[in-house]
Design a protein around this motif. Sequence first.
Motif, PDB file in Angstrom:
ATOM      1  N   LEU A   1       0.823  -1.208   0.000  1.00 23.07           N
ATOM      2  CA  LEU A   1       0.000   0.000   0.000  1.00 23.07           C
ATOM      3  C   LEU A   1       0.860   1.262   0.000  1.00 23.07           C
ATOM      4  CD1 LEU A   1      -2.876   1.201   0.168  1.00 23.07           C
ATOM      5  CD2 LEU A   1      -2.674   1.081   2.654  1.00 23.07           C
ATOM      6  N   ALA A   2       1.898   1.248   0.811  1.00 29.55           N
ATOM      7  CA  ALA A   2       2.761   2.432   0.934  1.00 29.55           C
ATOM      8  C   ALA A   2       3.610   2.672  -0.303  1.00 29.55           C
ATOM      9  CB  ALA A   2       3.657   2.299   2.162  1.00 29.55           C
ATOM     10  N   THR A   3       3.719   1.672  -1.176  1.00 26.44           N
ATOM     11  CA  THR A   3       4.571   1.801  -2.362  1.00 26.44           C
ATOM     12  C   THR A   3       3.809   2.311  -3.582  1.00 26.44           C
ATOM     13  OG1 THR A   3       4.246  -0.467  -3.185  1.00 26.44           O
ATOM     14  CG2 THR A   3       5.946  -0.128  -1.495  1.00 26.44           C
ATOM     15  N   LEU A   4       2.501   2.466  -3.460  1.00 25.81           N
ATOM     16  CA  LEU A   4       1.722   2.967  -4.593  1.00 25.81           C
ATOM     17  C   LEU A   4       2.141   4.400  -4.930  1.00 25.81           C
ATOM     18  CD1 LEU A   4      -1.920   1.811  -3.742  1.00 25.81           C
ATOM     19  CD2 LEU A   4      -0.388   0.826  -5.454  1.00 25.81           C
ATOM     20  N   THR A   5       2.290   4.659  -6.215  1.00 28.35           N
ATOM     21  CA  THR A   5       2.577   6.024  -6.641  1.00 28.35           C
ATOM     22  C   THR A   5       1.292   6.841  -6.601  1.00 28.35           C
ATOM     23  OG1 THR A   5       2.107   5.580  -8.974  1.00 28.35           O
ATOM     24  CG2 THR A   5       4.364   5.150  -8.198  1.00 28.35           C
TER      25      THR A   5
ATOM     26  N   ARG B   1      -0.161  -2.888 -12.121  1.00 25.01           N
ATOM     27  CA  ARG B   1       0.865  -2.661 -11.103  1.00 25.01           C
ATOM     28  C   ARG B   1       0.251  -2.481  -9.720  1.00 25.01           C
ATOM     29  NH1 ARG B   1       4.817   1.523 -14.471  1.00 25.01           N
ATOM     30  NH2 ARG B   1       5.851  -0.077 -15.743  1.00 25.01           N
ATOM     31  N   ALA B   2      -0.864  -1.773  -9.668  1.00 16.10           N
ATOM     32  CA  ALA B   2      -1.544  -1.577  -8.390  1.00 16.10           C
ATOM     33  C   ALA B   2      -2.053  -2.909  -7.843  1.00 16.10           C
ATOM     34  CB  ALA B   2      -2.699  -0.588  -8.547  1.00 16.10           C
ATOM     35  N   MET B   3      -2.585  -3.757  -8.725  1.00 17.30           N
ATOM     36  CA  MET B   3      -3.070  -5.065  -8.296  1.00 17.30           C
ATOM     37  C   MET B   3      -1.933  -5.914  -7.747  1.00 17.30           C
ATOM     38  SD  MET B   3      -5.845  -5.933 -11.306  1.00 17.30           S
ATOM     39  CE  MET B   3      -6.003  -7.635 -10.778  1.00 17.30           C
TER      40      MET B   3
ATOM     41  N   LYS C   1       0.953  -4.817  -6.431  1.00 20.22           N
ATOM     42  CA  LYS C   1       1.422  -4.248  -5.162  1.00 20.22           C
ATOM     43  C   LYS C   1       0.474  -4.537  -4.011  1.00 20.22           C
ATOM     44  CE  LYS C   1       4.138  -0.406  -7.104  1.00 20.22           C
ATOM     45  NZ  LYS C   1       4.292   1.070  -7.175  1.00 20.22           N
ATOM     46  N   LEU C   2      -0.832  -4.547  -4.302  1.00 19.31           N
ATOM     47  CA  LEU C   2      -1.821  -4.768  -3.255  1.00 19.31           C
ATOM     48  C   LEU C   2      -2.224  -6.233  -3.124  1.00 19.31           C
ATOM     49  CD1 LEU C   2      -4.133  -1.676  -3.888  1.00 19.31           C
ATOM     50  CD2 LEU C   2      -2.367  -1.944  -2.145  1.00 19.31           C
ATOM     51  N   ALA C   3      -1.605  -7.083  -3.953  1.00 23.49           N
ATOM     52  CA  ALA C   3      -1.899  -8.523  -3.937  1.00 23.49           C
ATOM     53  C   ALA C   3      -3.392  -8.770  -4.159  1.00 23.49           C
ATOM     54  CB  ALA C   3      -1.445  -9.156  -2.623  1.00 23.49           C
ATOM     55  N   ALA C   4      -3.971  -8.000  -5.068  1.00 25.57           N
ATOM     56  CA  ALA C   4      -5.393  -8.146  -5.392  1.00 25.57           C
ATOM     57  C   ALA C   4      -5.570  -9.253  -6.420  1.00 25.57           C
ATOM     58  CB  ALA C   4      -5.953  -6.838  -5.930  1.00 25.57           C
ATOM     59  N   ARG C   5      -6.511 -10.129  -6.167  1.00 30.10           N
ATOM     60  CA  ARG C   5      -6.760 -11.255  -7.085  1.00 30.10           C
ATOM     61  C   ARG C   5      -7.255 -10.761  -8.431  1.00 30.10           C
ATOM     62  NH1 ARG C   5      -8.653 -16.832  -6.275  1.00 30.10           N
ATOM     63  NH2 ARG C   5     -10.099 -17.429  -7.930  1.00 30.10           N
ATOM     64  N   ASP C   6      -8.104  -9.723  -8.424  1.00 33.34           N
ATOM     65  CA  ASP C   6      -8.653  -9.173  -9.652  1.00 33.34           C
ATOM     66  C   ASP C   6      -9.220  -7.791  -9.350  1.00 33.34           C
ATOM     67  OD1 ASP C   6     -11.094  -9.636  -8.332  1.00 33.34           O
ATOM     68  OD2 ASP C   6     -11.287 -11.607  -9.260  1.00 33.34           O
ATOM     69  N   ARG C   7      -9.922  -7.214 -10.312  1.00 34.54           N
ATOM     70  CA  ARG C   7     -10.433  -5.849 -10.130  1.00 34.54           C
ATOM     71  C   ARG C   7     -11.471  -5.772  -9.013  1.00 34.54           C
ATOM     72  NH1 ARG C   7      -9.332  -2.472 -14.952  1.00 34.54           N
ATOM     73  NH2 ARG C   7     -11.033  -1.068 -14.382  1.00 34.54           N
ATOM     74  N   ALA C   8     -12.235  -6.839  -8.822  1.00 35.55           N
ATOM     75  CA  ALA C   8     -13.226  -6.835  -7.749  1.00 35.55           C
ATOM     76  C   ALA C   8     -12.533  -6.703  -6.395  1.00 35.55           C
ATOM     77  CB  ALA C   8     -14.061  -8.112  -7.796  1.00 35.55           C
ATOM     78  N   GLN C   9     -11.452  -7.432  -6.217  1.00 37.62           N
ATOM     79  CA  GLN C   9     -10.697  -7.330  -4.973  1.00 37.62           C
ATOM     80  C   GLN C   9     -10.055  -5.951  -4.843  1.00 37.62           C
ATOM     81  OE1 GLN C   9      -9.865 -10.146  -2.465  1.00 37.62           O
ATOM     82  NE2 GLN C   9     -11.941 -10.304  -3.269  1.00 37.62           N
ATOM     83  N   LEU C  10      -9.665  -5.375  -5.955  1.00 39.51           N
ATOM     84  CA  LEU C  10      -9.075  -4.037  -5.931  1.00 39.51           C
ATOM     85  C   LEU C  10     -10.100  -3.011  -5.433  1.00 39.51           C
ATOM     86  CD1 LEU C  10      -6.361  -2.724  -6.630  1.00 39.51           C
ATOM     87  CD2 LEU C  10      -7.270  -2.210  -8.903  1.00 39.51           C
ATOM     88  N   VAL C  11     -11.357  -3.181  -5.828  1.00 38.74           N
ATOM     89  CA  VAL C  11     -12.414  -2.286  -5.351  1.00 38.74           C
ATOM     90  C   VAL C  11     -12.532  -2.377  -3.828  1.00 38.74           C
ATOM     91  CG1 VAL C  11     -14.897  -1.862  -5.348  1.00 38.74           C
ATOM     92  CG2 VAL C  11     -13.716  -2.314  -7.504  1.00 38.74           C
TER      93      VAL C  11
END
Length: 232
Positions: A165-169, A205-207, A209-219
Amino acid sequence: MIRVLLADDQALVRAGFRMLLEASEDICVVGEAANGGAAVAMAAELRPDVVLMDLRMPEVDGLTATKRISADARLSGVRVVVLTTFDDDEHVFGALRAGASGFLVKDVEPEELLQAVRVVARGDALLAPSVTRSLIAAFTTGHAGPGAARPAGRPRAEPGAPPGLATLTDREREVVALVAAGLSNDEIAARLVVSPLTAKTHVSRAMIKLAARDRAQLVVLAYTHGLATPSA
């Protein structure tokens, strides 16, 4: 060929979905389960590309089944699309956290169902517009599940933030907020005046970094960790 497993306790509903899906040349139904326990077992045996999962089933419900499938590393290629009704909105957040890659309402148009299966099978996520609105409303009014009360208009920040999370631009944070607002890659590209490929790269890249499985998890991550607001 996209392989689909149907999980619903109503045989008539399963028969209807089977008839619709198998009328398409690129989709086949490989199995049917009448409860969540059977769905998990059949997913492990058949390794379908997509499971259409009802939430309300006897013995083992769809939420529990989704969680079991998503937690099994051997089933990492199996995507779950939850079938919900308008009065099931309170389960949306829980099922996303459990690993669902998409949501559809049961009165979805036939072509929308087919498209949803194709979208999720290729690794993207899909949320029905009505469900997306309910999800955002839940996060912004303090009703994202039991015990989730908080001041209206403020996203809930949960403990255990992903290390990345802290590494997101700044741009990646902006893109995540737009994903949470329901924008596609093309719409994000238009909003930020960048190419669709650049928008897709930022999302990917955001997914990662956040270890999100897909866009739903990113939400989910966007709202639970303060990356998105109602005005995003």
